[in-house]
Design an enzyme around this catalytic site. Sequence first.
Site, mmCIF file in Angstrom:
data_model
loop_
_atom_site.group_PDB
_atom_site.id
_atom_site.type_symbol
_atom_site.label_atom_id
_atom_site.label_comp_id
_atom_site.label_asym_id
_atom_site.label_seq_id
_atom_site.Cartn_x
_atom_site.Cartn_y
_atom_site.Cartn_z
ATOM 1 N N LYS A 129 0.839 -1.211 0.000
ATOM 2 C CA LYS A 129 0.000 0.000 0.000
ATOM 3 C C LYS A 129 0.874 1.261 0.000
ATOM 4 O O LYS A 129 0.665 2.180 -0.785
ATOM 5 C CB LYS A 129 -0.925 0.023 1.237
ATOM 6 C CG LYS A 129 -1.830 -1.183 1.370
ATOM 7 C CD LYS A 129 -2.718 -1.107 2.599
ATOM 8 C CE LYS A 129 -1.980 -1.172 3.923
ATOM 9 N NZ LYS A 129 -1.282 -2.431 4.198
ATOM 10 N N ARG A 165 -9.864 1.103 8.652
ATOM 11 C CA ARG A 165 -9.476 -0.263 8.993
ATOM 12 C C ARG A 165 -10.557 -0.996 9.761
ATOM 13 O O ARG A 165 -10.397 -2.181 10.072
ATOM 14 C CB ARG A 165 -8.233 -0.218 9.878
ATOM 15 C CG ARG A 165 -6.945 -0.562 9.143
ATOM 16 C CD ARG A 165 -5.820 -0.231 10.077
ATOM 17 N NE ARG A 165 -4.679 -1.056 9.933
ATOM 18 C CZ ARG A 165 -3.570 -0.664 9.317
ATOM 19 N NH1 ARG A 165 -3.490 0.491 8.722
ATOM 20 N NH2 ARG A 165 -2.530 -1.465 9.285
ATOM 21 N N ARG A 181 11.778 -5.773 5.036
ATOM 22 C CA ARG A 181 11.557 -4.335 4.864
ATOM 23 C C ARG A 181 12.544 -3.510 5.701
ATOM 24 O O ARG A 181 12.796 -3.815 6.862
ATOM 25 C CB ARG A 181 10.133 -3.959 5.284
ATOM 26 C CG ARG A 181 9.953 -2.433 5.299
ATOM 27 C CD ARG A 181 8.532 -1.987 5.338
ATOM 28 N NE ARG A 181 7.765 -2.554 6.418
ATOM 29 C CZ ARG A 181 6.452 -2.413 6.516
ATOM 30 N NH1 ARG A 181 5.779 -1.756 5.588
ATOM 31 N NH2 ARG A 181 5.803 -2.952 7.525
ATOM 32 N N ARG A 189 11.250 -2.074 11.217
ATOM 33 C CA ARG A 189 10.166 -1.667 12.116
ATOM 34 C C ARG A 189 9.981 -2.666 13.259
ATOM 35 O O ARG A 189 10.031 -3.876 13.030
ATOM 36 C CB ARG A 189 8.867 -1.531 11.308
ATOM 37 C CG ARG A 189 8.636 -0.104 10.836
ATOM 38 C CD ARG A 189 7.521 0.033 9.852
ATOM 39 N NE ARG A 189 6.261 -0.586 10.246
ATOM 40 C CZ ARG A 189 5.154 -0.496 9.516
ATOM 41 N NH1 ARG A 189 5.158 0.194 8.390
ATOM 42 N NH2 ARG A 189 4.049 -1.073 9.906
ATOM 43 N N ARG A 199 -0.782 -9.078 13.250
ATOM 44 C CA ARG A 199 -1.301 -8.036 12.340
ATOM 45 C C ARG A 199 -2.111 -8.668 11.205
ATOM 46 O O ARG A 199 -3.135 -8.116 10.783
ATOM 47 C CB ARG A 199 -0.138 -7.212 11.767
ATOM 48 C CG ARG A 199 0.457 -6.253 12.802
ATOM 49 C CD ARG A 199 1.834 -5.754 12.398
ATOM 50 N NE ARG A 199 1.840 -5.021 11.153
ATOM 51 C CZ ARG A 199 2.943 -4.824 10.414
ATOM 52 N NH1 ARG A 199 4.101 -5.339 10.797
ATOM 53 N NH2 ARG A 199 2.880 -4.128 9.308
#
Length: 215
Positions: A13, A87, A126, A159, A170
């Site tokens: 996203k 969300r 990431r 992160r 998540r």
Amino acid sequence: MNLILFGPPGAGKGTQGQLLAEAHGLKKISTGDLLREAVRAGTQLGTEAKRFMDAGELVPDSVILGLVREYLGGDAGAGFILDGFPRTIAQAEGLDRMLAELHQPINAVLVLDVEDEILVKRLSGRRSCPNCGAVYNVYFDAPKIDGRCDRCDSELVHRVDDDASTVRRRLQVYRDQTAPLIEYYQRGRTSPVHTLDGDRSIDEVQAEIKGVLQL
Ligand code: AP5
């Protein structure tokens, strides 16, 4: 043009939203980025949000709706891209009310579909720049110099919520609380919903998004 970008954690996203925003002068509003900024700045909102984020849980709707309200008003310009918001059903209803007040429609809802196994790999690889926000991936989209941002040379970070157990949580939260929103928008019929295969190269996904939006 006003868009909503949906998809599970790691679906792309942020990556796709950024490319689209830069190419078409759209304002990208990422609630995740806004919350991380508040955490870094040590504001009361940041302190409140951090414990939810680190646990992979959603930050309460009232906090999120207040945050988005600050960024949606003002000059609409060429339009906006909502990344990671709404969300929950309560957030979607809150957004409907805000947009009605602003006389702004949502022109399309884009859903990026990617399998869990690939998401887990993407998130473990990431690396983000805490200074300029650029995002890389050690497996798929590595920076030119290991651990350094191509744009501003800052040290890249992994992160906190990208560790394996938080990622699993998540993904579960996405399935339970966010995925039902796809049906919410399909049922509403006011904004077309396009589901795209997000498991292709970044450029291929971006090309399909532009095709679907006729950009
Ligand atoms: P948020 O920051 O929104 O996280 P997320 O939704 O879990 O999404 P991500 O940022 O992890 O993934 P992405 O889809 O943007 O993927 P990206 O482009 O980075 O939210 C974090 C937390 O904040 C939440 O858990 C919650 O606590 C809180 N929060 C935020 N919004 C909230 C809200 N509205 N309500 C309540 N709480 C909220 O890509 C991932 C990686 O893959 C990158 O390394 C990238 O380089 C790579 N990649 C991307 N595309 C491709 C591709 N096509 N091929 C290969 N690699 C790719």
